[in-house]
Design an enzyme around this catalytic site. Structure first.
Site, PDB file in Angstrom:
ATOM      1  N   LYS A  54       0.839  -1.205   0.000  1.00 40.17           N
ATOM      2  CA  LYS A  54       0.000   0.000   0.000  1.00 40.17           C
ATOM      3  C   LYS A  54       0.871   1.251   0.000  1.00 40.17           C
ATOM      4  O   LYS A  54       0.633   2.187  -0.754  1.00 40.17           O
ATOM      5  CB  LYS A  54      -0.937  -0.016   1.216  1.00 40.17           C
ATOM      6  CG  LYS A  54      -2.052  -1.048   1.084  1.00 40.17           C
ATOM      7  CD  LYS A  54      -2.834  -1.243   2.374  1.00 40.17           C
ATOM      8  CE  LYS A  54      -3.869  -2.368   2.201  1.00 40.17           C
ATOM      9  NZ  LYS A  54      -4.565  -2.720   3.439  1.00 40.17           N
ATOM     10  N   GLN A  98      -4.353  -1.315   9.700  1.00 39.28           N
ATOM     11  CA  GLN A  98      -4.359  -2.652   9.096  1.00 39.28           C
ATOM     12  C   GLN A  98      -4.972  -3.668  10.071  1.00 39.28           C
ATOM     13  O   GLN A  98      -4.573  -3.744  11.233  1.00 39.28           O
ATOM     14  CB  GLN A  98      -2.917  -3.054   8.726  1.00 39.28           C
ATOM     15  CG  GLN A  98      -2.821  -4.375   7.995  1.00 39.28           C
ATOM     16  CD  GLN A  98      -3.481  -4.360   6.614  1.00 39.28           C
ATOM     17  OE1 GLN A  98      -3.351  -3.419   5.867  1.00 39.28           O
ATOM     18  NE2 GLN A  98      -4.212  -5.418   6.299  1.00 39.28           N
ATOM     19  N   ASP A 121     -10.748   3.285   4.153  1.00 35.10           N
ATOM     20  CA  ASP A 121     -11.179   1.887   4.042  1.00 35.10           C
ATOM     21  C   ASP A 121     -12.703   1.799   3.932  1.00 35.10           C
ATOM     22  O   ASP A 121     -13.242   0.779   3.498  1.00 35.10           O
ATOM     23  CB  ASP A 121     -10.737   1.098   5.286  1.00 35.10           C
ATOM     24  CG  ASP A 121      -9.512   0.235   5.032  1.00 35.10           C
ATOM     25  OD1 ASP A 121      -9.224  -0.063   3.856  1.00 35.10           O
ATOM     26  OD2 ASP A 121      -8.857  -0.141   6.023  1.00 35.10           O
TER      27      ASP A 121
END
Ligand code: NAD
Length: 284
Positions: A54, A98, A121
């Site tokens: 990422k 994460q 997200d």
């Protein structure tokens, strides 16, 4: 008949090039780069690979990306303090924690602590609710990427029957909402579903997001269906496999995504898109 291959790598590359253009224009206008901060707690090897990819993808597209690595024993309070700081930092457009988190940390609590307008997200309850009620702010990256893949091959969605296997908050449920919003009729299956093959055989669009290698076999697929494989499973021999038995399903499906090289790269590309969307929204 053999299925058309939906090339996630190529589409992700194209998407990332478009993001790079937007990132350059943003930097010129804002006098700073669009910025994503990724927090990793602990040393989960898969998570380490994901966050590294990422961060690398951000930098390649001209975004600023900060990776914060915290030890596995980090307390929930310390993580929440860090998130508060990032919420208040005007140079940060996106915050991603994460998952999974270590057991002493309540991931719901953490997700809800991220400012909803930086939740790239799309997992915050405000963003999940906005998606459900038809005014999405951030679409969760994986299902957002799947929608782009369907678009890329001009899949007819309006009126189609979409069957989604797997009903998680991060993939299955938002996938259902996006397909519903695009006019599909939705069947959302889970581990309690009776006679899964009877469900999947009805699908014009079949999305597998379960985490069980090769669960979807040829006899479960309607000839000509578009089959999207979200699953990423590590087999005993170290190889990656999706939730779809690719070799047996390929001759039956109309189109299919491979694993690797399918949904995975698009997930990262859409994270960049969401970060750009956030940065651009915050500029006006
Ligand atoms: P999860 O474990 O949170 O949810 C799995 C879902 O599948 C649940 O709703 C469960 O009820 C359902 N399920 C389990 N067994 C089933 C069965 N036999 N029949 C029908 N439904 C069943 O998983 P998740 O986080 O949604 O991830 C699913 C898969 O997608 C995993 O392999 C994960 O690694 C992968 N994934 C890939 C990406 C990507 O970028 N490609 C992103 C996220 C997740």
């Amino acid at each position: 008949m053999t299925a058309q291959l939906i090339d996630g790598l190529a589409l992700a590359q194209k998407t990332r090039a478009q993001v790079a253009q937007r990132a350059a224009a943003f930097e010129q206008k804002a006098g700073r780069k669009a910025g994503l901060t990724v927090i990793l707690v602990g040393e989960n090897p898969a998570s380490q690979v994901y966050v590294r990819n990422k961060v690398k993808a951000c930098e390649a597209a001209g975004l600023k990306s900060e990776l914060i690595v915290l030890p596995a024993e980090t307390s929930q309070a310390a993580l929440l303090t860090k998130i508060d700081q990032l919420n208040a930092d005007t140079s940060v457009d996106g915050i991603l924690v994460q998952l999974p988190l270590p057991p002493q940390i309540d991931s719901h609590r953490v997700i809800e602590a991220i400012a909803a307008d930086k939740d790239v997200d799309g997992f915050h309850v405000a963003n999940a609710g906005a998606l459900m009620t038809g005014a999405p702010q951030f679409r969760p990256c994986t299902p957002y990427g799947v929608m782009k893949m369907l678009e890329s091959i001009e899949t007819p969605i309006r009126g189609a029957h979409a069957v989604i296997v797997g009903a998680s908050n991060i993939v299955g449920k938002p996938m259902a909402m996006l397909l519903l919003a695009a006019g599909a009729t939705i069947t959302l299956c889970n581990s309690k579903t009776r006679d899964l093959p009877a469900m999947t055989r009805q699908a014009d669009i079949l999305v597998a997001a379960v985490g069980r290698p090769k669960l979807i076999t040829a006899s479960m697929v309607k000839p000509g269906a578009v089959v999207i494989d979200v699953g990423i499973n590590r087999l005993d021999d170290g190889k990656l496999a999706g939730d779809v038995d690719f070799e047996s399903v390929k001759p039956v499906a109309g189109a299919i995504t491979p694993v690797p090289g399918g949904v995975g790269p698009m997930t990262i590309a859409m994270l960049l898109v969401n970060t750009m969307e956030s940065a651009e929204r915050r500029l006006v």
